[in-house]
Design a protein around this motif. Structure first.
Motif, PDB file in Angstrom:
ATOM      1  N   SER A 103       0.806  -1.219   0.000  1.00 12.15           N
ATOM      2  CA  SER A 103       0.000   0.000   0.000  1.00 12.15           C
ATOM      3  C   SER A 103       0.841   1.272   0.000  1.00 12.15           C
ATOM      4  N   LEU A 104       2.131   1.160   0.285  1.00 15.55           N
ATOM      5  CA  LEU A 104       3.011   2.321   0.260  1.00 15.55           C
ATOM      6  C   LEU A 104       3.338   2.780  -1.159  1.00 15.55           C
ATOM      7  N   PHE A 105       3.182   1.890  -2.111  1.00 15.23           N
ATOM      8  CA  PHE A 105       3.511   2.230  -3.490  1.00 15.23           C
ATOM      9  C   PHE A 105       2.337   2.922  -4.163  1.00 15.23           C
ATOM     10  N   ALA A 106       2.607   4.033  -4.800  1.00 18.79           N
ATOM     11  CA  ALA A 106       1.563   4.710  -5.569  1.00 18.79           C
ATOM     12  C   ALA A 106       1.066   3.808  -6.693  1.00 18.79           C
ATOM     13  N   SER A 107       1.969   3.005  -7.256  1.00 15.97           N
ATOM     14  CA  SER A 107       1.575   2.110  -8.343  1.00 15.97           C
ATOM     15  C   SER A 107       0.554   1.079  -7.882  1.00 15.97           C
ATOM     16  N   PHE A 108       0.642   0.660  -6.639  1.00 18.35           N
ATOM     17  CA  PHE A 108      -0.346  -0.277  -6.085  1.00 18.35           C
ATOM     18  C   PHE A 108      -1.730   0.366  -6.133  1.00 18.35           C
ATOM     19  N   GLY A 109      -1.809   1.604  -5.662  1.00 12.71           N
ATOM     20  CA  GLY A 109      -3.082   2.316  -5.661  1.00 12.71           C
ATOM     21  C   GLY A 109      -3.625   2.528  -7.068  1.00 12.71           C
ATOM     22  N   THR A 110      -2.742   2.793  -8.009  1.00 16.22           N
ATOM     23  CA  THR A 110      -3.172   2.993  -9.396  1.00 16.22           C
ATOM     24  C   THR A 110      -3.775   1.735  -9.981  1.00 16.22           C
ATOM     25  N   VAL A 111      -3.065   0.598  -9.839  1.00 14.54           N
ATOM     26  CA  VAL A 111      -3.573  -0.667 -10.358  1.00 14.54           C
ATOM     27  C   VAL A 111      -4.876  -1.029  -9.673  1.00 14.54           C
ATOM     28  N   ALA A 112      -4.910  -0.912  -8.334  1.00 14.71           N
ATOM     29  CA  ALA A 112      -6.126  -1.241  -7.579  1.00 14.71           C
ATOM     30  C   ALA A 112      -7.294  -0.375  -8.049  1.00 14.71           C
ATOM     31  N   GLY A 113      -7.058   0.891  -8.246  1.00 15.05           N
ATOM     32  CA  GLY A 113      -8.111   1.801  -8.710  1.00 15.05           C
ATOM     33  C   GLY A 113      -8.614   1.432 -10.094  1.00 15.05           C
ATOM     34  N   LEU A 114      -7.707   1.068 -10.997  1.00 14.42           N
ATOM     35  CA  LEU A 114      -8.102   0.686 -12.355  1.00 14.42           C
ATOM     36  C   LEU A 114      -8.862  -0.629 -12.371  1.00 14.42           C
ATOM     37  N   LEU A 115      -8.672  -1.446 -11.333  1.00 19.62           N
ATOM     38  CA  LEU A 115      -9.397  -2.707 -11.232  1.00 19.62           C
ATOM     39  C   LEU A 115     -10.709  -2.558 -10.442  1.00 19.62           C
ATOM     40  N   GLY A 116     -11.019  -1.313 -10.051  1.00 19.62           N
ATOM     41  CA  GLY A 116     -12.275  -1.034  -9.361  1.00 19.62           C
ATOM     42  C   GLY A 116     -12.277  -1.443  -7.900  1.00 19.62           C
TER      43      GLY A 116
END
Length: 117
Positions: A103-116
């Motif tokens: 959860s510290l990675f911004a990329s994690f949040g981006t992928v999670a967001g794109l997957l809804g």
């Protein structure tokens, strides 16, 4: 062979596209990437970023499994232009399982967001 027919010799035809005969038609798509819509492009970019971030942390069984799923998704989008829902659901599950560590990675949040998520 008739007297006026040309002599044809085909050498190595590996990776070649050709057609023979009257009204023959052929289309070659070697080396061309599948077309992707904007959502697939965004997901592909985010998947690549998350894979790069994963390489920066200590590898665990969970992160290795996630990296494999991300690599498979990247390959699928690159090859076909999209990722099937089953593959996306698998990514959602793996992201939920590794959420605390990543959860510290911004990329994690981006992928999670794109997957809804």
């Amino acid at each position: 062979m008739a007297a006026h027919e040309p002599n044809v010799h085909i050498g190595n035809a590996q990776g070649a596209t050709f057609a023979v005969g009257d009204n023959a038609n052929v289309t070659g798509n070697y080396g061309t990437a599948a077309s992707r819509d904007q959502a697939a492009e965004e997901l592909l970019r985010a998947v690549r970023e998350l894979r790069a971030d994963l390489a920066r942390i200590q590898r665990t069984e969970q992160t290795a499994e996630l990296d494999t799923a991300l690599a498979d998704t990247e390959e699928e989008i690159t090859r076909t232009g999209t990722a099937p829902e089953g593959r996306l659901q698998r990514l959602r599950t793996l992201l939920e399982d590794t959420q605390t560590a990543l959860s510290l990675f911004a990329s994690f949040g981006t992928v999670a967001g794109l997957l809804g998520m």
